[in-house]
Design a protein around this motif. Structure first.
Motif, PDB file in Angstrom:
ATOM      1  N   LEU A  81       0.769  -1.213   0.001  1.00  0.00           N
ATOM      2  CA  LEU A  81       0.024   0.071   0.066  1.00  0.00           C
ATOM      3  C   LEU A  81       0.835   1.222   0.065  1.00  0.00           C
ATOM      4  CD1 LEU A  81      -2.798   1.110   0.207  1.00  0.00           C
ATOM      5  CD2 LEU A  81      -2.701   1.103   2.594  1.00  0.00           C
ATOM      6  N   GLY A  82       0.704   2.187  -1.001  1.00  0.00           N
ATOM      7  CA  GLY A  82       1.486   3.186  -1.125  1.00  0.00           C
ATOM      8  C   GLY A  82       1.466   4.364  -0.097  1.00  0.00           C
ATOM      9  N   ILE A  83       2.611   5.198  -0.101  1.00  0.00           N
ATOM     10  CA  ILE A  83       2.611   6.366   0.886  1.00  0.00           C
ATOM     11  C   ILE A  83       1.424   7.304   0.591  1.00  0.00           C
ATOM     12  CG2 ILE A  83       3.725   8.056   1.544  1.00  0.00           C
ATOM     13  CD1 ILE A  83       4.788   5.720   3.033  1.00  0.00           C
ATOM     14  N   GLN A  84       1.130   7.568  -0.688  1.00  0.00           N
ATOM     15  CA  GLN A  84       0.190   8.611  -0.999  1.00  0.00           C
ATOM     16  C   GLN A  84      -1.140   7.959  -0.396  1.00  0.00           C
ATOM     17  OE1 GLN A  84       0.661  11.383  -2.260  1.00  0.00           O
ATOM     18  NE2 GLN A  84       2.718  11.211  -2.316  1.00  0.00           N
ATOM     19  N   GLN A  85      -1.446   6.655  -0.641  1.00  0.00           N
ATOM     20  CA  GLN A  85      -2.864   6.228  -0.182  1.00  0.00           C
ATOM     21  C   GLN A  85      -2.770   5.993   1.221  1.00  0.00           C
ATOM     22  OE1 GLN A  85      -2.166   2.464  -2.749  1.00  0.00           O
ATOM     23  NE2 GLN A  85      -4.095   2.907  -3.469  1.00  0.00           N
ATOM     24  N   ARG A  86      -1.912   5.947   1.897  1.00  0.00           N
ATOM     25  CA  ARG A  86      -1.690   5.943   3.443  1.00  0.00           C
ATOM     26  C   ARG A  86      -2.038   7.282   4.171  1.00  0.00           C
ATOM     27  NH1 ARG A  86       0.549   1.151   5.871  1.00  0.00           N
ATOM     28  NH2 ARG A  86       1.401  -0.337   4.035  1.00  0.00           N
ATOM     29  N   ASN A  87      -1.338   8.453   3.170  1.00  0.00           N
ATOM     30  CA  ASN A  87      -1.455   9.756   3.671  1.00  0.00           C
ATOM     31  C   ASN A  87      -3.070   9.924   3.404  1.00  0.00           C
ATOM     32  OD1 ASN A  87       1.201  10.178   4.001  1.00  0.00           O
ATOM     33  ND2 ASN A  87       1.598  10.981   2.132  1.00  0.00           N
ATOM     34  N   LYS A  88      -3.638   9.573   2.168  1.00  0.00           N
ATOM     35  CA  LYS A  88      -5.207  10.029   2.317  1.00  0.00           C
ATOM     36  C   LYS A  88      -5.945   9.398   3.336  1.00  0.00           C
ATOM     37  CE  LYS A  88      -4.941  10.344  -2.720  1.00  0.00           C
ATOM     38  NZ  LYS A  88      -5.606   9.990  -4.004  1.00  0.00           N
ATOM     39  N   ILE A  89      -5.567   8.143   3.800  1.00  0.00           N
ATOM     40  CA  ILE A  89      -6.402   7.233   4.839  1.00  0.00           C
ATOM     41  C   ILE A  89      -6.275   8.209   6.297  1.00  0.00           C
ATOM     42  CG2 ILE A  89      -6.742   5.543   6.381  1.00  0.00           C
ATOM     43  CD1 ILE A  89      -6.198   3.856   3.730  1.00  0.00           C
ATOM     44  N   MET A  90      -4.935   8.566   6.431  1.00  0.00           N
ATOM     45  CA  MET A  90      -4.576   9.406   7.615  1.00  0.00           C
ATOM     46  C   MET A  90      -5.349  10.665   7.673  1.00  0.00           C
ATOM     47  SD  MET A  90      -0.849  10.529   8.689  1.00  0.00           S
ATOM     48  CE  MET A  90      -0.548  11.913   7.464  1.00  0.00           C
ATOM     49  N   THR A  91      -5.434  11.427   6.541  1.00  0.00           N
ATOM     50  CA  THR A  91      -6.082  12.564   6.444  1.00  0.00           C
ATOM     51  C   THR A  91      -7.588  12.504   6.621  1.00  0.00           C
ATOM     52  OG1 THR A  91      -4.332  13.432   4.885  1.00  0.00           O
ATOM     53  CG2 THR A  91      -6.398  14.609   5.068  1.00  0.00           C
ATOM     54  N   ALA A  92      -7.994  11.392   6.336  1.00  0.00           N
ATOM     55  CA  ALA A  92      -9.524  10.975   6.439  1.00  0.00           C
ATOM     56  C   ALA A  92      -9.884  10.856   7.783  1.00  0.00           C
ATOM     57  CB  ALA A  92      -9.853   9.865   5.501  1.00  0.00           C
ATOM     58  N   PHE A  93      -8.896  10.140   8.667  1.00  0.00           N
ATOM     59  CA  PHE A  93      -9.202  10.029  10.007  1.00  0.00           C
ATOM     60  C   PHE A  93      -9.097  11.456  10.689  1.00  0.00           C
ATOM     61  CE2 PHE A  93      -8.116   5.645   9.718  1.00  0.00           C
ATOM     62  CZ  PHE A  93      -9.285   4.876   9.970  1.00  0.00           C
ATOM     63  N   PHE A  94      -8.119  12.378  10.497  1.00  0.00           N
ATOM     64  CA  PHE A  94      -8.113  13.549  10.976  1.00  0.00           C
ATOM     65  C   PHE A  94      -9.390  14.303  10.409  1.00  0.00           C
ATOM     66  CE2 PHE A  94      -3.266  13.469  11.069  1.00  0.00           C
ATOM     67  CZ  PHE A  94      -3.096  13.729  12.320  1.00  0.00           C
TER      68      PHE A  94
END
Length: 817
Positions: free
Chosen positions: A563-576
């Motif tokens: 799972l790519g960093i960009q996708q993980r960043n999007k998921i992290m931002t969604a939780f924020f």
């Protein structure tokens, strides 16, 4: 940057666990109702069995249904990537042999390109580490057998399969290198390599190999190889090379004859439905003096009927009918072509019925007792299916029933296809249920009934469509899945994605894990990405409950470590965005603990995380994340990261620490950006003695003659207003047009109002109404909210104005007021 972390805190960071702050030890960061477990189980009520004992059976996950040799090969790939000790060579050699033997068995499923990649990596490792003949390696016979498997047991010919091509080249090279390899076996390996290259869109490489073999010994090249080469150039669309190969074949005892002409025409229709190329090469054969075979003419006539190219096909039809059929098969084929031709000309149901009666009577007059069979009806249905005319297809089946013809397996496959195309899912499921009867009668192996990839593709399409229909008929879908599972059939990436969403919406996490364990392991990287992206989109859906997204994310990161960093960043931002900074920081922690090269978080991830913390105003998460940054020796702070730290500490009301990072930016080689200046001025709005810092920044801007943007000007006014410097703000606004060519507008007046203490907002309202009535009227149209909060007790009601404060202009815009 000094660190004052205790041993306990270091341990918490190492194990990626959150920890409470000293002044807030009784408030846990992670809410216990959201358990950060991988596969949470639904709550169960204790119950007694018949004999009064409580049942405590734990549901076991379904293991992947693949050869265990692939597990050893996967461990090898992971060990090599992490620079760890690989499995023993004896174990890897056995795994290689086991996989090859299994895939060579009758009715075995073809090797996917991703599986070939694992086998190739194992082969390379064994050959590289084989220092003596006594050490475990691969025998000459095993390599020849593997080469044969790649020719006959690889992915579909329509797939380029780069791993298959690379592995075939390695095997051919190793076979030629072995001393015990005789010349004929070397040639056999090269012939198989040429066949693979020709079929995988690399015909020029195959041409070079065959030329080399021919120049060495013409008997080493089979005549069939030149035909494969011609078909390879046809698939690649290189017509010039096709002509050269045809001329070459004449000199090499493999002339371009009617049979090869037939294969060429059939390939153009079967693989690409390219009627224009069929026309060209049909005429090419005629011009070369060839007499087309009946099958070649049949392929042309079928293509003309399907595509309504009747005018060009008229001479071909006349030539075809001049020859009387000699066998029952030829007669049936002729009847099919005649009926298709009539249907293409617009003949209706009754006219086709009469035409069929004429054909039967003509056969009887010749002493032949012929009756239409299901193959003839299927020919009409196939044409209607190609044209996506479901109504005509049903009429043709009715025609067959009038003649006492019953549907067979091919009919049901066609019926399944055209009903899917027309969106008739209920009818498609009826056809599927009837099709199952033929599968149950399959011989010796349960997957034999699914030997045709077309059937499996259609069933996968049915599963996908049923999963996407609202509401989902769950029992119907799982009935099909169970049927496929019994026959060890493979689901497509689209079907897995659609079914995964069904399980997630029903909170069936165990079923989802079983599905991914049994299907995703064999997918290529491209197909894995299809399922992965579907789960990521689910995690980003704002309408889904946070608990469900957390469960889906944990399954996602375990199943797809790539799972790519960009996708993980999007998921992290969604939780924020959901106000769950605890979950977001967990996502960041998972990134930080990845040990794969290129997968650890970079500055962009830190920036996004600190921006999210600023919006959440979560002091505990800020401390934990800052400690992670201190311990991360792979990240060199730059202006964007200092901007994010300023935002984060400002959001958590630590304004003095926020201004420390402004000083770091000022003294750095990179220097501040406009975003840095805007953030610093925003901090000065709340910081004690912030007007001193704001005026210092303003004087520097003027001294260095830096152009002032409207956002910077409004931020400076807000900084002074926040410290109650009412008169200075009024003077700045009145001089805005002179000093910065900036006419006071909603942003400037709104920033002035929002930053003022509650007791001075009424005075500002009166002044703005008189000085700038039109602009102030626009401000008053905006909605308002309470601006007070921790550290901002004196703030009154504020207008909703977009004051864009960003850490990095390449990232998404975040608004902070």
């Amino acid at each position: 940057m000094p660190s004052h972390l205790t041993r306990r805190v270091f341990r918490q960071i190492i194990y990626n666990a959150l920890y409470p702050d000293s002044y807030c030890s009784c408030r846990p960061i992670v809410h216990h109702r959201w358990r950060a477990c991988l596969y949470p189980s639904p709550a169960t009520v204790p119950s007694r069995t018949l004999f009064g004992f409580a049942s405590d059976q734990v549901r076991k996950q379904k293991p992947p249904n693949y050869n265990m040799g692939f597990q050893d090969m996967t461990q090898l790939s992971q060990a090599l990537a992490k620079h760890e000790r690989p499995p023993p060579k004896e174990k890897l050699a056995k795994a290689f042999t086991s996989v090859i033997l299994e895939k060579s068995a009758k009715h075995a499923t073809p090797m996917e390109d991703s599986e070939i990649a694992l086998v190739m990596a194992t082969f390379q490792y064994l050959q590289k580490t084989q220092e003596t003949d006594d050490e475990p390696g691969l025998t000459f016979e095993e390599m020849v057998h593997t080469m044969y498997l790649l020719v006959n047991g690889g992915p579909e010919r329509s797939v380029e399969a780069p791993n298959l091509v690379a592995f075939a080249k390695l095997l051919a090279h190793e076979i030629n290198r072995r001393e015990e390899s005789e010349e004929q076996y070397k040639a056999r390996g090269l012939n198989m390599l040429a066949e693979i290259l020709a079929s995988r869109n690399r015909p020029q490489e195959a041409h070079d190999i065959l030329d080399t073999l021919w120049s060495k010994d013409p008997t080493l090249v089979k005549a069939q190889q030149w035909t494969n080469l011609l078909l390879g150039f046809a698939k690649a669309g290189d017509q010039e090379q096709m002509v050269r190969v045809i001329d070459l074949m004449k000199d090499r005892d493999a002339p371009f004859g009617s049979e090869i002409h037939q294969l060429l025409l059939q390939s153009y229709w079967n693989s690409a439905r390219d009627i224009e190329m069929m026309k060209k090469w049909y005429d090419f054969g005629i011009n070369r003096g060839l007499v087309p075979t009946r099958r070649a003419q049949a392929a042309v006539l079928r293509a003309c009927s399907y595509t309504n190219n009747l005018e060009w096909g008229e001479p071909v039809m006349r030539s075809y009918l001049e020859k009387a059929p000699n066998t029952e098969r030829e007669r049936n084929e002729a009847w099919i072509l005649i009926l298709q031709w009539a249907a293409a000309k617009g003949k209706g149901f009754e006219e086709l019925n009469q035409l069929l009666g004429v054909l039967v009577q003509k056969a009887k007059s010749q002493g032949i007792d012929a009756q239409p069979d299901i193959k003839i009806i299927n020919g009409l249905v196939a044409m209607a299916t190609f044209r996506k005319d479901a109504y005509a297809a049903e009429r043709y089946l009715t025609l067959g029933r009038q003649w006492g013809v019953e549907a067979d397996q091919s009919t049901l496959v066609l019926q399944l296809e055209y009903r899917l195309e027309s969106g008739d899912l209920d009818g498609a499921h009826i056809a599927y249920d009837q099709l199952k009867g033929y599968w149950s009668a399959a011989d010796e192996h349960p997957s034999h009934a699914l030997r045709k990839e077309r059937e499996l593709r259609l069933v996968n399409r049915l599963v996908t469509a049923l999963c996407k229909r609202k509401p989902v008929n769950y029992s119907l879908v799982m009935g099909i899945i169970n049927d496929l599972d019994e026959r060890k059939a493979r689901l497509s990436p689209d079907a897995v994605s659609a079914l995964a969403l069904v399980h997630l919406r029903r909170a069936e996490l165990h079923e989802l894990v079983d599905l991914l364990n049994t299907q995703v392991y064999r997918f290529s990287a491209e197909h894995r990405a299809v399922v992965c992206n579907t789960l990521v989109e689910y995690c980003l859906d704002p309408s889904v409950l946070t608990a469900k997204i957390w469960d889906a994310y944990n399954i996602l990161r375990r199943t797809f470590p790539e799972l790519g960093i960009q996708q993980r960043n999007k998921i992290m931002t969604a939780f924020f965005d959901r106000g769950r900074s605890d979950m977001a920081t967990h996502v960041f922690g998972h990134m930080r603990h990845l040990d794969m090269p290129g997968m650890r978080p970079a500055i962009e991830s830190y920036v996004l995380c600190f921006e999210g913390i600023a919006k959440a105003r979560d002091r505990e998460s800020l401390k934990m994340m800052h400690n992670m940054l201190i311990l991360d020796n792979t990240v060199e702070p730059d202006t964007s990261l200092y901007n994010a730290l300023m935002l984060a500490y400002w959001g958590c009301n630590d304004w003095n620490q926020s201004l420390v990072y402004w000083d770091n930016i000022v003294h750095s080689r990179e220097g501040p950006t406009y975003d840095s200046i805007q953030i610093a001025l925003k901090v000065c709005e709340d910081a004690r003695f912030g007007e001193r810092h704001a005026k210092d920044i303003w004087n520097r801007l003027k001294r260095f003659e830096i152009p002032l943007t409207r956002e910077i000007y409004a931020a400076y006014v807000g900084a002074l207003a926040g410290r109650s410097l009412f008169n200075e703000c009024v003077e700045l606004i009145n001089n805005a047009e002179r000093d910065a060519s900036y006419t006071p507008d909603v942003l400037l007046l709104g920033s002035f109002h929002n930053a003022l203490p509650r007791v001075k907002q009424e005075a500002m309202d009166k002044w703005a109404s008189t000085a700038y009535p039109s602009a102030w009227a626009e401000v008053k149209k905006l909605s308002k909210k309470d601006g007070s909060g921790p550290g901002r007790a004196q703030r009154g009601m504020v207008y909703n104005i977009n004051r864009h404060v960003r850490a990095w202009h390449y990232l998404g815009v975040a608004t902070y007021d």
